[in-house]
Structure formats: structure tokens, C-alpha cells
Design a protein around this motif. Structure first.
Motif, short mmCIF file in Angstrom:
data_model
loop_
_atom_site.label_atom_id
_atom_site.label_comp_id
_atom_site.label_asym_id
_atom_site.label_seq_id
_atom_site.Cartn_x
_atom_site.Cartn_y
_atom_site.Cartn_z
N ARG A 144 0.84 -1.19 0.00
CA ARG A 144 0.00 0.00 0.00
C ARG A 144 0.88 1.25 0.00
O ARG A 144 0.59 2.23 -0.67
CB ARG A 144 -0.92 0.01 1.21
N ARG A 171 0.77 4.09 -2.78
CA ARG A 171 0.55 5.48 -2.39
C ARG A 171 1.66 6.38 -2.93
O ARG A 171 1.40 7.46 -3.46
CB ARG A 171 0.48 5.60 -0.86
N LEU A 227 0.60 9.35 -5.45
CA LEU A 227 0.68 10.71 -4.95
C LEU A 227 1.56 11.58 -5.83
O LEU A 227 1.45 12.80 -5.85
CB LEU A 227 1.21 10.73 -3.51
N GLU A 274 -8.61 7.04 -1.99
CA GLU A 274 -8.06 8.02 -1.05
C GLU A 274 -6.82 8.69 -1.63
O GLU A 274 -6.63 9.90 -1.51
CB GLU A 274 -7.73 7.34 0.28
N ILE A 275 -5.98 7.90 -2.26
CA ILE A 275 -4.75 8.43 -2.85
C ILE A 275 -5.08 9.39 -3.99
O ILE A 275 -4.48 10.47 -4.12
CB ILE A 275 -3.86 7.27 -3.34
N ASP A 319 -6.22 12.64 -2.62
CA ASP A 319 -5.10 13.45 -2.14
C ASP A 319 -4.36 14.12 -3.29
O ASP A 319 -3.90 15.26 -3.17
CB ASP A 319 -4.14 12.58 -1.33
#
Length: 207
Positions: free
Chosen positions: A6, A10, A14, A185-186, A189
Motif C-alpha cells: 500500500r 501510495r 501521490l 483516497e490516494i 489526495d
């Protein structure tokens, strides 16, 4: 997905701003993942991938002229001057930024379990564009052992206090689909970061 995998995913995502967010107001606020029942953004009738499980959207009001914001967003070769995750950008065509324009951009990838490659390479192609109003581009982000297909839509609307900038993006690919909540979620962001940096750059130029 393990913690190390993970973390690797990420790190990769990101650094991939195939999109950043806020709310109506002078300061950016966190973007929110877009529930499937919400109406998707479009540009000339085309939107994000309707079948993608990984999706997010966000918006912010930027207190700067539309022309300033549009120039920052479409002069892609200058992205590294205001987008901290972008290392380099190459236009693959010439002339005005338009439907059919393509550009390749890179961002560093720290060592992670997803790939041994030092760089993530994104090739984006503008599919639809209406000057001063909207952009939609698509394209893959790739590195050894990593492949993400993205569809990204931007809308720009003059409102009281500036310009409302809205964005929505979807991702597909084995790595992101292995853990949809984490990938969503990533992506959220990444959208938040892009919008915040666009807002900061545009408002600084308009000082």
C-alpha cells in the motif's frame, strides 16, 4: 494489500497528479471522493470512465482572472515551475493547446515494492477542449511493474469572488483495482494537491 504494498502504491499515485480540491471560498478544502450517483463533470459531452471503481472529484474558488488560471493549466511545459511533484514535461505536438494535443511528463518514484523504476512517466492526450471552459485528457501512467489508465476532466466557471475550478478523475488498472478504497483516497489526495498548487500559483501571479 500489505502495508508495504500500500505504501508503494501510495508513493506512485501521490506523484501522479492526473489531478486537487476545495470548496467555494477563498481557501482550498479537501476534495471528496465522488459517489457514483453524483453527476460527473464533462467537457463537450464527454466525461470520466463510467465503469471505473476508483474515482474522485474536487473543486475550489481561485481569486484570479480566468485567463491566468487557464494559462497556468494549459502551458504544460511550465508545470514544473509551480507543481512540485512534476519533474519534466514535453509537448508532443506544436501550436496552441487544443483537442489532439499530447504531452509526456515525469515524476520521481522513490524505491518501493510496486516497481524498481526511478521515474513514473505519464503520456496525456487532450480529447476535448473548450477554451476558457473545460479540458478532458486521457492517458497511461507507467513504470516497470506499474500501469494506471487515467481520465481527467477540468471545468472552469466564473463566479463571484473569482473562478470556480472543478475537477474529476478516474483510474483503472490492476494495481489500483487491487485496493479500491486505498486507491480512491490516494487519488483524492492527488486532486487536493493539484488544486491547491494551482490556486497558490494563480493568486500569486495576480498579486
Amino acid at each position: 494489500m500489505t502495508t508495504t504494498r500500500r505504501t508503494g502504491l501510495r508513493t506512485a499515485l501521490l506523484t501522479l497528479p492526473l489531478v486537487v480540491a476545495g470548496v467555494l471560498g477563498t481557501a482550498a478544502a479537501p476534495a471528496q471522493a465522488a459517489p457514483h450517483h453524483q453527476k460527473s463533470l464533462t467537457c463537450r459531452g464527454a466525461g470520466v470512465d463510467p465503469k471505473a471503481a476508483v474515482r474522485a472529484k474536487g473543486e475550489t474558488v481561485i481569486d484570479a482572472p480566468l485567463s491566468t488560471i487557464w494559462k497556468l493549466q494549459t502551458d504544460v511545459r511550465r508545470w514544473p515551475s509551480w507543481q512540485s511533484p512534476v519533474d519534466s514535461v514535453e509537448r508532443l505536438d506544436h501550436g496552441p493547446f487544443r483537442a489532439g494535443s499530447a504531452f509526456r511528463w515525469t515524476t520521481p518514484l522513490p524505491p518501493n515494492p510496486a516497481t524498481t523504476a526511478p521515474t513514473l512517466t505519464v503520456t496525456s492526450t487532450v480529447q476535448q477542449l473548450k477554451a476558457g471552459s473545460c479540458i478532458r485528457w486521457t492517458g497511461p501512467a507507467v513504470a516497470d511493474g506499474l500501469h494506471i489508465d487515467g481520465v481527467h476532466v477540468w471545468n472552469f466557471t466564473k463566479v463571484k469572488g473569482g473562478v470556480l475550478v472543478r475537477t474529476e478523475e478516474t483510474h483503472t488498472g490492476p494495481q489500483v483495482e487491487a485496493d479500491v478504497p486505498a486507491a480512491t483516497e490516494i487519488l483524492h489526495d492527488g486532486l487536493e494537491s493539484w488544486l491547491a498548487e494551482l490556486k497558490a500559483a494563480a493568486e500569486a501571479r495576480d498579486c
